[in-house]
Every structure is written in structure tokens, then in C-alpha cells.
Write an enzyme that holds these catalytic residues in place. Structure first.
Site, PDB file in Angstrom:
ATOM      1  N   TRP A 191     -54.103  28.069   5.027  1.00  0.00           N
ATOM      2  CA  TRP A 191     -54.763  26.885   5.594  1.00  0.00           C
ATOM      3  C   TRP A 191     -53.762  25.738   5.751  1.00  0.00           C
ATOM      4  O   TRP A 191     -53.834  24.965   6.708  1.00  0.00           O
ATOM      5  CB  TRP A 191     -55.908  26.452   4.661  1.00  0.00           C
ATOM      6  CG  TRP A 191     -56.588  25.183   5.105  1.00  0.00           C
ATOM      7  CD1 TRP A 191     -57.646  25.066   5.954  1.00  0.00           C
ATOM      8  CD2 TRP A 191     -56.250  23.835   4.723  1.00  0.00           C
ATOM      9  NE1 TRP A 191     -57.991  23.748   6.124  1.00  0.00           N
ATOM     10  CE2 TRP A 191     -57.147  22.967   5.382  1.00  0.00           C
ATOM     11  CE3 TRP A 191     -55.282  23.291   3.885  1.00  0.00           C
ATOM     12  CZ2 TRP A 191     -57.102  21.586   5.223  1.00  0.00           C
ATOM     13  CZ3 TRP A 191     -55.227  21.904   3.743  1.00  0.00           C
ATOM     14  CH2 TRP A 191     -56.134  21.076   4.404  1.00  0.00           C
ATOM     15  N   HIS A 192     -52.819  25.668   4.798  1.00  0.00           N
ATOM     16  CA  HIS A 192     -51.879  24.547   4.823  1.00  0.00           C
ATOM     17  C   HIS A 192     -50.901  24.617   5.990  1.00  0.00           C
ATOM     18  O   HIS A 192     -50.398  23.593   6.428  1.00  0.00           O
ATOM     19  CB  HIS A 192     -51.096  24.474   3.505  1.00  0.00           C
ATOM     20  CG  HIS A 192     -51.902  23.893   2.393  1.00  0.00           C
ATOM     21  ND1 HIS A 192     -52.781  24.652   1.652  1.00  0.00           N
ATOM     22  CD2 HIS A 192     -51.999  22.639   1.909  1.00  0.00           C
ATOM     23  CE1 HIS A 192     -53.371  23.868   0.760  1.00  0.00           C
ATOM     24  NE2 HIS A 192     -52.917  22.648   0.899  1.00  0.00           N
ATOM     25  N   GLY A 193     -50.619  25.796   6.460  1.00  0.00           N
ATOM     26  CA  GLY A 193     -49.695  25.860   7.583  1.00  0.00           C
ATOM     27  C   GLY A 193     -49.390  27.288   7.981  1.00  0.00           C
ATOM     28  O   GLY A 193     -49.574  28.219   7.206  1.00  0.00           O
TER      29      GLY A 193
END
Lengths: 337, 490
Positions: B330-332
């Protein structure tokens, strides 16, 4: 959460906080060396209007700032300051133009190092924000007008904070205060080989990145356009320096920069880079001494058909008389950076 | 528009003044609608300031979920409801997937097939990732899933719903609010007491301290270490990780504090996003105190639907690893984030195996001595440091190289010559002082929502606290060009 605070009390607190913050700003403005320097900088620019007959203006960085105003004729004025980049030059000229200064000739630095990395960001950048804001400049306020306006409040001024942090760091390192040194004497006391080595390393450092960045070119274009719009004739000046300093830029690069300046309408370029070889004409590899400044003003004046040197200094004897006892020069080097 | 810029300093009072003027002139009925309209307009202006094209995406996403909500309410059959929810998930996650992960999955597939000797030529696109996309997508999903589960009613007021999705204080980096908590606040008149208003201002001030003094000063050191071209000794790598731990914490918690404080000025209460996480005594506790809105989102919408912890230990382990890995992704769109998530999942496993997931405050008395507590805090912090290396490094290879150095003899080498050469010794000293101040204040105020919550203190202490924090912000803030909040990119 306690609900005892009334709106009235909150407003009173906000008022007290605001007054204290304002007081802190006033105290900072009048006690900090940074703002003293800013005032000196701005006084130098507004000093133009104290010389009502001045129609020629010198602009640039410390190389130009060596031509002290007291050496100049009443018809000329120098707004250069050590550390200025082309953005600062533009801002000052725009301000003078905005205040209806009657300028007919601009002696603009055409030194190659103005195109280098070292002049991309000036330590004086915040000093000219006021001019750019006042004149409604479309250029030069990269962080936006709101940010620049906020920076006019001393404690919101990022450059002041940077200065403060640096000062704190230095005081924590317990660095001894820099001893006042007479650059000119020091320079003249070096051997030829030492002078050459110093000139070479300074030249290489100052000229790093020439032509690599678009910004200097853009600023020259903007200065040229501003001058054109006001009917000001620009004379590009390449200032004298030690041969080894000047030679760190190739002839090809000089030609390219000259070609660029010509393409934006700066056709008249007076090149004095090899004008002097006697060390007494220099304070260091790339700044003329007072003696050099007088000689240079004479040369520029002769080449551009204008009396630039003040009548009372146009004699070698009076130069000596103006110099401080013991060979110390008046504080021309204060503006050098 | 960044919270710590002059433009925002003009924007906020303007919007706030207009908003409360409407509240004063029309305290009921249409006044509320007008206030929501002001918030929506301001939010779209705020978001469009980055790139006006981003607005199309957020409006599309909001409209889809508004219609889906009404559709879910109208549909009676479970099958039909599932289809409608599925459509919402596909639309929302499709947008997120395309903008955030398209190039990542395509290039990863090409590399994977390449390793098997199969040459693939799939096109990669120049896709600009709209700021905050992951945040508002997840927030919007809490609405559709909530309506589907019949936890909340469908919203019939489009203005309130659009304002809920786009609410500018938390639009681009959270906290990721649940529809059940935030949406009703758009439907009832808002009142703010002077004490709440003051509290909002205090929290904004604290957020500015975290961001401008701690995070941005740390960034100078961190960038210099992590952008270093060659290999680094373990000592320097660990220093880089240490400062990054505080950079990311203060960058993100600073944003959250400003968001919460700003929302409070408008009469909204947002959820707390951080609770002094670096004082955690275990990894599970760390995750209960770090980015709480995202951790609980993954708990509620990924971990629990997979069976949560009420399953066999192997299945529980699997659920944890999947949840953390997805959370990393989700973060990247980079394998470094996947590795970071997976590593945090691994950190959890001993606790599952030993069955020690109870909060530290409930631990037996003999294990609550100051020395043991300090030891547990230190170990937890060190584990997070190692994980942060994966989070910050540019590539998985670079991260593994740095971690390898940390566990080598180079950990004991003198880091100063390298740091001095990089010119970061002075910024490091300022950053370390800022971190020390942060930790002291957070420790003293550890039971409060934020360290500058000094409302109940006597006035001399209160004013001394305000003056000190403001003075530190003024004198020691980072002064380079304004740095984005790290989480904007997610």
C-alpha cells in the site's frame, strides 16, 4: 477537555502572544548583525538617489563592489555588493527603474563566474525580495510572493534563521573569532608562485559549472530586456584578475559567453581581464585593490568615453592620502565576499 | 498546497473566517449546507493546487461511491448487494491499481519472465500518481463496505458525502477516517468552544515543530546517507536509519497533528493517528500506536475478513504475514515496501508463537521494572530501525547491502570522517538536539494526544511551553526549499 476558557480570554491571549511576537521581531531586527547587513545593503541601493546627477550605474558582485562609490564621479554610482548574483542585480535595477531613476548607462559585470555554480544562489537573496515585491516583478520569487512577503517578518525570514543556526554552530565549536587581515598586504607579500597557485585554485572554484545552468542566461536576458525597455545602454565589463584566475576559463568559453551577451543586445564589452599584472593592483586573485580600482575606472572611462573617476581622486597623490595609515585601506573589502 | 507554506497560512484563515461567518449568520438548516459547500470548495481548491487534473479522479471516485451507497441501500438481495459492492471495489481499487501499481506490476512481470528466459515487451506508461490517492480511496471504501455491512446508512446528501471524501485537512495523508465516525459530523451543526479552538491551534503548533524542526532537519542527514553512491559502513547506515526513524515519524505525525488541529478549528474531531510509538515495548504494541488509522483499517478490512486471530496458529501466522505484506505494498509500488511489510510481519511471529500479544501495561508486575521496560523499548526500536532501512532504501539490493553492513564489523567503524565529508555533522547535531527535545516532551506528556497539550497546566508553565516551542520552531526550523510530507507520495 476543560471548557473554562472563554472566547474573550482566548482573544486576549492571542493579542498578548501577537504583541510578544512583534516585540521579538523588532528586537531581532535592530540587534541582529544579519539585519544590520541588510540595512547596509539597502542603504547602498537607495544611496543612488542621494547622488542626483548619477546616470551611470555599476552592477555586479564583489569584483564590481571594489569600485567604491567615493572613487566615482558624481555622474556614476555603484550598486554592486559582494555575493550578489544576477537575480539580485536584476532586482536592484528593477527597483531603481521603478523609482524613476534616470540611468543612461549600465556597467554590468560580464565576468564568466557569474554563469557558474557559485552565483546561482546568493547569500543576499532575501535582501532583494522587498524590491521584487514592491515592483511586482514576475521573476525572482520562486517560492511565491506570499512566501517572500512572510520573509519580510524577521523571525519568518529563512535566511536569517540559516544565519542564526550557523552562528550557533560556530559558537558551539568555540571557533576563535576571525582575525582582521589586510588582504592586499597579504596578497602582495606572497611569492609569484604562491600567487599563481592561489589564483589557479580560486579560479577553478569560482568558474565551476559555467554554462551548465539556464538561470544565469535567463537573468542576463531579463536584465537586458529591462534596460532596453528603459532606454539604458549596457556596457559589459570583464574585470581584471590574476592571469591564472582568468585562464581557468578557456578562450572558447569566453567567446561563447560573449556571443550570448551579444545575442541579447549587450554588444559593447570591455575586457580588462589581463589589464594589470602588478600585484599592487590587486587585493587578491580576483579583486582589484584601491589602486587597481582607480586605474580601472580610468581605463573604463577612457574606453567608454565617460568620466567615471571622481575629480578629487584622479591623481596618484590623493589616492595615497585617502589610504588609511600603515597601508591599511578603507573598508572596501567589507563588501567583498 | 503544503501545510507549512505561506500560501496555506493565507488559505486557512480565509476559509476558516468564511466558514464561521456562515455559521454565525445562519446557525441552522441552510447554514450547515453552506458550510459544507465552503469546505468542499476549499478542499477541491486545496487539492487542485497540486494539479487540477487530479480533481477529476477524486470527483469520479466520490460520485461512484455515492451512487454505490444508494444502490446498496435499494438492493434487497444479498447477491445483488455483493455485485454492487464488487463494482465499487473494482472501480476504487482499479483506479488505485492503475495509477499506483501499473508500471510496478508490468516491469516486475517482465523481469520475472526474463529470469525464466522468456522475453516480454510490455509497455510501461508515464503515469503521474495523484497525491493522497491511497488515502481517500481507503477512506471512501470504509463507506461502501460500511453500507454493505449495514453498519451505517447510505448517505443521501451528496454535498456532505463529497465533502467527507475530500475534507482538506486529512485529504492527502489521513488519518484515514471511517465513514461511521466522520461522515455524521458533516450532517450536524458544528460548535467549537474557545478551549477546543485553542487546542486546535496548539496541536497545529506541535505538528509544525515535528515537521519543520525534527523531520526536515533529519531529512538533510538521511538524504545524504541514503543517496550516497557507494557502500557505507554499518555505523553510518545505522545513523542514517536512526535519523530516518525520526524523520518519518515526525513528518507523518506532524502532518497528522496539523490535520487534527485544523479539523478541530472547523469543529471536527478526527481519530488519533500516533500515540508515542517509539515508547512501545513490543512490535504488536508499536503497531497499535503507529499510523493507527491505517493499521486498524487493515485489521478491519483485511486481517479480520481473512479469519483474524481466531483460527489455527499457522493460519493466524499466514493472515499476519499477508496483512503486513499488503500493507507494505500500500505504501508504494516498490519491492522495498513489500519487504518492509513482510519483515514487520515476521517480527510479529515470536509473539504469536509465545501467545504474548497483551498490551505491556497488562504484563505481570515483575516484568514492569524500569530497566526491563527500557530494554524492551530499545529492542523494539532497534527492530523498527532495521525495517526502516528497507522502507527508505531505493532498491531492495541497496537495503540488503546496508543491513548487511549493520550486522558486520563496520558497525564499529568511526562514522565521523564520512559524515564530515558529506557536510552533515552540524545538521546532525541540530537534528539530534531536536529529537532529544521531542522525546523528553513526549515522555512527559505520554498520556496526552500530543506533547503540547498543556491546557491543564498552570499558566506560567503553559506560556513557557508555548514560548519555547515557538522559539524553537522559529530559530531551528529547516530553511531549505519546502519539503513535501513523505506520505503524500503514498
Amino acid at each position: 477537555m476543560a471548557q473554562t476558557l472563554s472566547w474573550k480570554a482566548l482573544l486576549a491571549h492571542a493579542l498578548i502572544g501577537t504583541v510578544l511576537f512583534a516585540a521579538a521581531n523588532v528586537a531581532t531586527y535592530y540587534s541582529s548583525q544579519y539585519f544590520q547587513r541588510e540595512r547596509g545593503y539597502q542603504d547602498e541601493v537607495s544611496g543612488f538617489f542621494d547622488r542626483p546627477h548619477a546616470t551611470a550605474v555599476f552592477a555586479g558582485d564583489s569584483h564590481v563592489a571594489q569600485l567604491d562609490n567615493e572613487l566615482l564621479a558624481d555622474t556614476a554610482y555603484n550598486i554592486a555588493w559582494g555575493g550578489d548574483g544576477l537575480r539580485e542585480v536584476y532586482a536592484k535595477l528593477k527597483y531603481l527603474a521603478w523609482r524613476h531613476a534616470k540611468i543612461d548607462t549600465l556597467y554590468l559585470t560580464a565576468d564568466p563566474h557569474m554563469f557558474g555554480t557559485g552565483r546561482l544562489e546568493s547569500s543576499n537573496r532575501a535582501f532583494v525580495n522587498e524590491y521584487l515585491l514592491e515592483t511586482g516583478s514576475r521573476f525572482g520569487l520562486e517560492k511565491g510572493a506570499a512566501s517572500a512577503a512572510l520573509g519580510l517578518i524577521p523571525l519568518f525570514n529563512d535566511d536569517f534563521v540559516q544565519y542564526l543556526k550557523k552562528k550557533i554552530a560556530l559558537s558551539l565549536k568555540r571557533t576563535p573569532p576571525a582575525t582582521v587581515r589586510d588582504d592586499e598586504v597579504a596578497w602582495q607579500s606572497l611569492t609569484d608562485a604562491q600567487r599563481e597557485a592561489q589564483a589557479r585554485s580560486t579560479g577553478e572554484m569560482d568558474h565551476a559549472g559555467i554554462g551548465r545552468y539556464r538561470e544565469p542566461f535567463l537573468w542576463y536576458e531579463r536584465i537586458a530586456a529591462l534596460a532596453r525597455a528603459r532606454g539604458i545602454h549596457i556596457v559589459g565589463v570583464i574585470y581584471p584578475s590574476h592571469e591564472a584566475y582568468a585562464d581557468s576559463v578557456s578562450e572558447r568559453q569566453y567567446a561563447q559567453l560573449r556571443q550570448f551577451l551579444s545575442s541579447i543586445g549587450i554588444d559593447e564589452i570591455v575586457d580588462f581581464r589581463h589589464a594589470f599584472s602588478d600585484p599592487s593592483y590587486f587585493a587578491d586573485p580576483d579583486h582589484v585593490s584601491r589602486k587597481g580600482a582607480v586605474a580601472l575606472l580610468r581605463l573604463i572611462g577612457r574606453q567608454t568615453g565617460r568620466q567615471l573617476l571622481a575629480a578629487d581622486v584622479d591623481a596618484p597623490a590623493s589616492i595615497a592620502a585617502r589610504a588609511a595609515p600603515g597601508g591599511n585601506e578603507p573598508p572596501t573589502s567589507v563588501r567583498r565576499q | 498546497m503544503l501545510f507549512h507554506t505561506a500560501v496555506y497560512a493565507l488559505f486557512l484563515p480565509t476559509v476558516l473566517g468564511l466558514y464561521w461567518l456562515i455559521g454565525l449568520l445562519r446557525p441552522r438548516g441552510s447554514g450547515l449546507q453552506l458550510q459544507n459547500a465552503v469546505l468542499l470548495t476549499a478542499s477541491y481548491f486545496f487539492y487542485g493546487w497540486w494539479d487540477v487534473r487530479f480533481l477529476g479522479l477524486i470527483i469520479a471516485s466520490s460520485v461512484i461511491d455515492f451512487v454505490v451507497g444508494l444502490g446498496l441501500e435499494a438492493a434487497a438481495s444479498p447477491r445483488r448487494r455483493r455485485w454492487i459492492l464488487g463494482a465499487s471495489l473494482v472501480a476504487n481499487l482499479g483506479i488505485l491499481g492503475f495509477f499506483k501499481y501499473y508500471n510496478f506490476f508490468v516491469s516486475s512481470a517482465v523481469e520475472a519472465f526474463g529470469a525464466l528466459g522468456i522475453d516480454l515487451h510490455a509497455p510501461t506508461l508515464h503515469v503521474i500518481l495523484p497525491v493522497g490517492l491511497s488515502f481517500y480511496t481507503f477512506q471512501s471504501l470504509t463507506y461502501t463496505i460500511g453500507v454493505y455491512r449495514r453498519q451505517i446508512p447510505a448517505e443521501h446528501n451528496p454535498l456532505a458525502f463529497l465533502a467527507y471524501v475530500a475534507f482538506f485537512p486529512q485529504l492527502v495523508a489521513g488519518p484515514i477516517e471511517r465513514a461511521g465516525h466522520l461522515l455524521p459530523q458533516f450532517l450536524r451543526p458544528r460548535h467549537v468552544s474557545a478551549a477546543e479552538f485553542a487546542s486546535g491551534l496548539r496541536q497545529i503548533t506541535w505538528g509544525l515543530f515535528c515537521k519543520l524542526v525534527v523531520a526536515d532537519n533529519c531529512a538533510v542527514v538521511v538524504n545524504s546517507v541514503f543517496d550516497h553512491p557507494g557502500p557505507l559502513p554499518g555505523s553510518v547506515a545505522l545513523i542514517g536509519a536512526f535519523f530516518f526513524a525520526f524523520q518519518i515519524y515526525c513528518d507523518f505525525s506532524g502532518y497528522s497533528h496539523i490535520a487534527l488541529g485544523t479539523a478541530r478549528l472547523f469543529g471536527f474531531e478526527l481519530m488519533q493517528n500516533f500515540a508515542t510509538p517509539y515508547f512501545s515495548q513490543s512490535i504488536p504494541e508499536f503497531w497499535r500506536r503507529w499510523h493507527i488509522s491505517l493499521s486498524t483499517w487493515f485489521r478491519d478490512y483485511v486481517f479480520i475478513p481473512m479469519g483474524g486471530s481466531r483460527v489455527s496458529k499457522p493460519r493466524y501466522t499466514f493472515n499476519i504475514l499477508v496483512t503486513f505484506t499488503v500493507s507494505g505494498l500500500w505504501h508504494g509500488a516498490n519491492w522495498t515496501y513489500v519487504a518492509w511489510g513482510f519483515l514487520n510481519g515476521l517480527y510479529y511471529l515470536p509473539h504469536i508463537a509465545l501467545g504474548k500479544l497483551t498490551p505491556a501495561k497488562d504484563a505481570p508486575r515483575h516484568s514492569r521494572t524500569p530497566i526491563l521496560i527500557a530494554l524492551r523499548v530499545a529492542v523494539t526500536f532497534l527492530l523498527t530501525l532495521i525495517a526502516w532501512i528497507f522502507f527508505r532504501a531505493k532498491t531492495l539490493g541497496a537495503a540488503l547491502g546496508m543491513v548487511g553492513e549493520v550486522f558486520s564489523r563496520s558497525l564499529f567503524s568511526n562514522p565521523l570522517p564520512l559524515l564530515r565529508a558529506a557536510g552533515v555533522v552540524t545538521p546532525m547535531a541540530f537534528s539530534a538536539a531536536a529529537i532529544a527535545l521531542l522525546l523528553v516532551l513526549e515522555f512527559i506528556q505520554r498520556d496526552k494526544g500530543y506533547a503540547l497539550d498543556v491546557e491543564t497546566s498552570k499558566w506560567p508553565a503553559r506560556w513557557a511551553a508555548y514560548a519555547s516551542v515557538v522559539a524553537v520552531i522559529v530559530c531551528f526550523r529547516y530553511t531549505g526549499s519546502a519539503l513535501d510530507f513523505i506520505y503524500f507520495q503514498f
